[in-house]
Design an enzyme around this catalytic site. Structure first.
Site, PDB file in Angstrom:
ATOM      1  N   HIS A   1       0.806  -1.148   0.100  1.00 31.29           N
ATOM      2  CA  HIS A   1       0.093  -0.216   0.212  1.00 31.29           C
ATOM      3  C   HIS A   1       0.672   1.439   0.177  1.00 31.29           C
ATOM      4  O   HIS A   1       0.879   2.119   0.974  1.00 31.29           O
ATOM      5  CB  HIS A   1      -0.670  -0.253   1.230  1.00 31.29           C
ATOM      6  CG  HIS A   1      -2.159  -0.838   1.341  1.00 31.29           C
ATOM      7  ND1 HIS A   1      -2.473  -1.042  -0.365  1.00 31.29           N
ATOM      8  CD2 HIS A   1      -2.579  -1.522   2.146  1.00 31.29           C
ATOM      9  CE1 HIS A   1      -3.881  -1.760  -0.186  1.00 31.29           C
ATOM     10  NE2 HIS A   1      -3.247  -2.607   1.508  1.00 31.29           N
TER      11      HIS A   1
ATOM     12  N   HIS B   1      -9.847   1.962   0.030  1.00 35.71           N
ATOM     13  CA  HIS B   1     -10.050   0.732   1.327  1.00 35.71           C
ATOM     14  C   HIS B   1     -10.654   0.506   2.318  1.00 35.71           C
ATOM     15  O   HIS B   1     -10.356   0.414   3.701  1.00 35.71           O
ATOM     16  CB  HIS B   1      -8.306   0.685   1.456  1.00 35.71           C
ATOM     17  CG  HIS B   1      -8.019  -0.139   1.911  1.00 35.71           C
ATOM     18  ND1 HIS B   1      -8.591  -1.382   2.815  1.00 35.71           N
ATOM     19  CD2 HIS B   1      -6.771  -1.580   1.615  1.00 35.71           C
ATOM     20  CE1 HIS B   1      -7.681  -2.473   3.114  1.00 35.71           C
ATOM     21  NE2 HIS B   1      -6.579  -2.548   2.351  1.00 35.71           N
TER      22      HIS B   1
ATOM     23  N   GLU C   1     -11.605  -3.326  -3.320  1.00 40.40           N
ATOM     24  CA  GLU C   1     -10.701  -2.294  -3.537  1.00 40.40           C
ATOM     25  C   GLU C   1     -10.294  -2.766  -5.442  1.00 40.40           C
ATOM     26  O   GLU C   1      -9.758  -4.054  -5.173  1.00 40.40           O
ATOM     27  CB  GLU C   1      -9.400  -3.012  -3.000  1.00 40.40           C
ATOM     28  CG  GLU C   1      -8.608  -2.860  -1.566  1.00 40.40           C
ATOM     29  CD  GLU C   1      -7.813  -3.613  -1.387  1.00 40.40           C
ATOM     30  OE1 GLU C   1      -7.119  -3.506  -0.977  1.00 40.40           O
ATOM     31  OE2 GLU C   1      -8.314  -4.046   0.100  1.00 40.40           O
TER      32      GLU C   1
HETATM   33  C1  GLA Z   1      -5.493  -4.917   1.802  1.00 38.60           C
HETATM   34  C2  GLA Z   1      -4.709  -6.760   1.627  1.00 38.60           C
HETATM   35  C3  GLA Z   1      -4.666  -7.721   3.116  1.00 38.60           C
HETATM   36  C4  GLA Z   1      -4.569  -6.610   4.515  1.00 38.60           C
HETATM   37  C5  GLA Z   1      -5.122  -5.385   4.083  1.00 38.60           C
HETATM   38  C6  GLA Z   1      -5.201  -4.434   5.393  1.00 38.60           C
HETATM   39  O1  GLA Z   1      -6.585  -5.749   1.933  1.00 38.60           O
HETATM   40  O2  GLA Z   1      -4.188  -7.249   0.268  1.00 38.60           O
HETATM   41  O3  GLA Z   1      -3.357  -7.932   3.139  1.00 38.60           O
HETATM   42  O4  GLA Z   1      -2.609  -5.955   4.137  1.00 38.60           O
HETATM   43  O5  GLA Z   1      -4.961  -4.345   3.250  1.00 38.60           O
HETATM   44  O6  GLA Z   1      -4.788  -4.609   6.507  1.00 38.60           O
END
Ligand code: GLA
Length: 373
Positions: free
Chosen positions: A129, A200, A337
């Protein structure tokens, strides 16, 4: 002065008309960052009383109130009442805008134009991220648009978090009268770079903090997904979902197969994978539909992106208390997402995430809300 009931009512109608014209109704304070800068919160409302509150810190959707089949409103996204909650609990990325590269980059490095770029290792050996200080942790510049939208701009400097090129990202939120939260993303760069932006938000269509999401019924318009290794990096294979717990081509409850003895479910601790969307073209197409039977709430996700990361809140463990002091236990929210496939900078066979000077990254995601009786 004597005011009749009908007089009062027409005044209310007049007021609501004014608010409908200026849907981004108000700006308020949302607390101070450790460096003293002030964060703000913006309230968007539509004709039907659907309300979204968004902060310029991380472009986070803080709350989203929609009606159920009886007309009762509930806040259906996980989050915190104040900026402090987000500063103290960055781990889940509740509601935030994610960039410069959403999802994972394997071994926290990639090669672009023959040069290796190292990005922060903040998820084991990998980068997640956008790194340690991704777009979710930045104060964006907000502008309330005359049409009721909220425009957020963030300029990410050349070299920030290891990424090349100054990237100007502009994200516009609209809450339409058709009960859609529409997110328009634009980005430009002065050097070749990689970009993958998403939001997110964690949804619970029963209402945030009202139990798990296992009874939500999901359809995903995809016949393949990208299986992962133990670090949740795609192996590169586009695997058929047929005959696996990843087949959501027919509406299926999230919890129906989540505990099956499937290697990929074990690696993800549940669903935490990218689905390869079946697409007709480059336009806005329905990627997924989620229905929650007790409330009747329905969420449809529309995107122009090739992939959808469906994550079932497997890392939520009940240690976080969110809005209204409610505990967010295991799998009490899910994220959808819209994005490019994870680790695309290292996977030449995946659709390209390279953005060059003079080009414009443009993509739209719509979260559309309705009810079934
Ligand atoms: C995304 C990732 C997950 C986790 C979340 C945040 O969805 O794919 O593995 O890291 O973000 O907790």
């Amino acid at each position: 002065m004597f005011v009749t009931t009908s007089g009062l009512m027409s005044f209310a109608v007049l007021l609501s008309g004014v608010f409908a014209l200026h849907a981004a109704t108000k700006e308020g304070d949302f607390g101070k960052l450790p460096d003293g800068r002030a964060a703000h919160i913006y309230t968007l409302v539509n004709k039907g009383g659907v309300e979204a509150r968004i902060t310029d810190y991380g472009g986070i959707v803080v709350s989203l109130k929609t009606p159920d089949k009886r007309g009762a409103m509930a806040d259906i996204v996980l989050g915190f009442d104040s900026l402090d909650g987000y500063l103290k609990n960055p781990g889940p990325y509740f509601g935030a805008l994610i960039g410069r590269y959403a999802n994972r980059i394997g071994q926290a490095k990639f090669v672009l134009d023959g040069k290796t770029y190292n990005v922060p290792k903040n998820d084991g050996a990998n980068s997640l991220h956008g790194g340690t200080q991704g777009f979710d942790k930045r104060l964006w510049t907000a502008k309330m648009l005359p049409d009721g939208g909220l425009e957020l701009t963030y300029v990410s400097k050349d070299g920030e978090e290891g990424y090349p090129g100054t990237l100007t990202a502009i994200v516009v939120y609209h809450l339409t009268d058709a009960n859609e939260l529409r997110i328009d993303y634009t980005a430009t760069s002065d050097k070749d770079t990689v970009v993958n932006l998403t939001n997110h938000s964690y949804f619970n269509l029963k209402g945030a903090g009202s139990g798990d999401i296992l009874g939500h019924i999901v359809t995903i318009n995809a016949d393949r997904y990208t299986p992962v290794d133990s670090g949740l990096i795609p192996t590169g294979e586009l695997r058929s979902v047929t005959g696996t717990p990843f087949d959501f081509q027919k509406a299926t409850a999230i919890g129906a197969r989540i505990e099956q003895a499937d290697e990929q479910l074990k690696l993800g601790k549940g669903y935490d994978h990218n689905w390869v969307l079946k697409r007709k073209g480059d336009g806005l197409e329905v990627a997924a539909r989620v229905e929650e039977p007790s409330s009747g709430r329905v969420l449809e996700v529309l995107t122009m992106q090739p992939g959808l990361q469906f994550y079932t809140g497997n890392f939520l463990d009940g240690t976080i208390k969110g809005k209204g002091n409610l505990v967010y236990a295991h799998r009490t929210g899910f994220a959808m997402e819209t994005q490019h496939y994870p680790d695309s900078p290292n996977k030449p066979a995946f659709p390209s995430v390279v953005l060059k000077p003079g080009q414009s990254y443009k993509t739209t995601t719509v979260y559309r809300f309705s009810v079934v009786k």
